[in-house]
Design an enzyme around this catalytic site. Structure first.
Site, PDB file in Angstrom:
ATOM      1  N   ASN A   9       0.884  -1.170   0.000  1.00 24.51           N
ATOM      2  CA  ASN A   9       0.000   0.000   0.000  1.00 24.51           C
ATOM      3  C   ASN A   9       0.916   1.212   0.000  1.00 24.51           C
ATOM      4  OD1 ASN A   9      -1.774   2.065   0.448  1.00 24.51           O
ATOM      5  ND2 ASN A   9      -2.447   1.371   2.487  1.00 24.51           N
ATOM      6  N   LYS A  11       0.158   4.220  -0.222  1.00 25.81           N
ATOM      7  CA  LYS A  11      -0.454   5.412   0.384  1.00 25.81           C
ATOM      8  C   LYS A  11      -0.191   6.621  -0.530  1.00 25.81           C
ATOM      9  CE  LYS A  11      -0.166   3.100   4.799  1.00 25.81           C
ATOM     10  NZ  LYS A  11      -0.059   3.180   6.261  1.00 25.81           N
ATOM     11  N   HIS A  96      -9.449   1.227   4.886  1.00 23.78           N
ATOM     12  CA  HIS A  96      -8.183   1.415   5.595  1.00 23.78           C
ATOM     13  C   HIS A  96      -8.415   2.348   6.786  1.00 23.78           C
ATOM     14  CE1 HIS A  96      -4.074   2.484   6.535  1.00 23.78           C
ATOM     15  NE2 HIS A  96      -3.714   1.412   5.877  1.00 23.78           N
ATOM     16  N   GLU A  98      -6.765   4.717   7.903  1.00 27.80           N
ATOM     17  CA  GLU A  98      -6.520   6.138   7.622  1.00 27.80           C
ATOM     18  C   GLU A  98      -7.747   6.771   6.956  1.00 27.80           C
ATOM     19  OE1 GLU A  98      -2.812   5.455   5.578  1.00 27.80           O
ATOM     20  OE2 GLU A  98      -1.909   4.867   7.482  1.00 27.80           O
ATOM     21  N   GLU A 168      -5.328  -4.935  10.380  1.00 27.70           N
ATOM     22  CA  GLU A 168      -4.286  -3.935  10.622  1.00 27.70           C
ATOM     23  C   GLU A 168      -4.562  -3.229  11.944  1.00 27.70           C
ATOM     24  OE1 GLU A 168      -2.315  -2.661   6.683  1.00 27.70           O
ATOM     25  OE2 GLU A 168      -4.045  -1.375   6.979  1.00 27.70           O
ATOM     26  N   GLY A 174       2.691   2.103  10.806  1.00 25.44           N
ATOM     27  CA  GLY A 174       3.677   3.176  10.683  1.00 25.44           C
ATOM     28  C   GLY A 174       4.385   3.514  11.989  1.00 25.44           C
ATOM     29  N   SER A 214       3.540  -2.248  10.307  1.00 25.28           N
ATOM     30  CA  SER A 214       4.985  -2.355  10.533  1.00 25.28           C
ATOM     31  C   SER A 214       5.552  -3.732  10.190  1.00 25.28           C
ATOM     32  CB  SER A 214       5.342  -1.967  11.981  1.00 25.28           C
ATOM     33  OG  SER A 214       4.982  -0.622  12.214  1.00 25.28           O
TER      34      SER A 214
END
Ligand code: 13P
Length: 251
Positions: A9, A11, A96, A98, A168, A174, A214
């Site tokens: 991904n 992003k 996702h 985010e 996730e 991250g 991660s």
């Protein structure tokens, strides 16, 4: 059938030229290699067509990172599932964390997106995962189950069979703080049992459940060795071939 999948991904990283160069480099690195997983890259919208035209998409599948919750029409700035499919992309990452956190995507809009993705022949990679506070208060199983149920459990079993899930945990994204292999396995097994309750063991056993957060070259092997972890959704480590290839080769 359940497949091992390693999906990147990207992003909001890489301009068009950089993205096409990265996709080509990955395509070259995989040429002539036998890998034990499907490989996918999730690029920004504007990269999709150029990337799909520059690589062998049977070797590296292409994914969008989102799609509109409407079919077509006066929705300025949106990109439909049909448009994504027309680029040669075969997957779409949906839900996702985010997008849920920063763009307020709800279970209801995600349900529409999943329906439109499937109607246009795209494979949704549907993301779920708890925030740190939810894990610390031991609500993580409940949260993940309700995310799945709220957006996916109206699907007929035949359609559910086309979904890839990605667990996730938000606290691992991250942050460099990966879930342990045991934490990943525990949640993936729980997810599979939740699917079995709803759709039966066959559908549950055939669903690919990826881990994201991660994941990198040093922890991928241990994560992927778990019986219910069928691959990874990789952020940062998918942005360079020398970091992404060892994750693909961890299978
Ligand atoms: P990182 O691998 O950078 O933690 O990102 C994970 C992720 O959000 C993939 O969708």
């Amino acid at each position: 059938m359940r497949k091992n999948i390693v999906a990147g991904n990207w992003k909001m990283n890489k301009n068009l030229q950089e993205g096409i160069a990265l996709a080509k480099e990955l395509n070259e690195a995989l040429k002539g290699k036998t890998v034990k997983c499907d490989v996918v890259i999730g690029t920004p919208y504007i990269h999709l067509a150029g990337v799909a035209d520059s690589i062998d998409t049977s070797r590296v599948g292409v994914a969008a990172q989102n799609c509109a919750d409407k079919e077509l029409g006066a929705y300025t700035g949106e990109v439909s599932a049909a448009m994504i499919a027309s680029t040669g992309a075969k997957y779409v990452i949906l839900g996702h964390s985010e997008r849920r956190a920063y763009y307020h995507e709800t279970a209801e809009t995600l349900k529409e997106k999943v329906t439109l993705a499937l109607a246009n022949g795209l494979t949704p990679i549907f993301c779920i995962g708890e925030v740190l506070e939810e894990r610390e208060s031991e609500k993580h199983f409940e949260v993940v189950k309700s995310q799945i149920a709220a957006s996916l459990f109206d699907l007929a079993s035949e359609d559910f069979g086309k979904i890839v899930l990605a667990y996730e945990p938000v606290w691992a994204i991250g942050t460099g703080k990966t879930a342990t292999a045991a934490q990943a396995q525990e949640m993936h097994a729980f997810i599979r049992s939740t699917l079995a309750e709803k759709y039966g063991q066959v559908v549950a056993d055939n669903t690919s459940i990826l881990y994201g957060g991660s994941a990198n070259a040093s922890n991928a092997k241990e994560l992927f060795s778990n019986p219910d972890v069928d691959g990874g959704l990789i952020g940062g480590a998918s942005l360079a071939v020398d970091k992404f290839m060892p994750i693909i080769e961890a299978f």
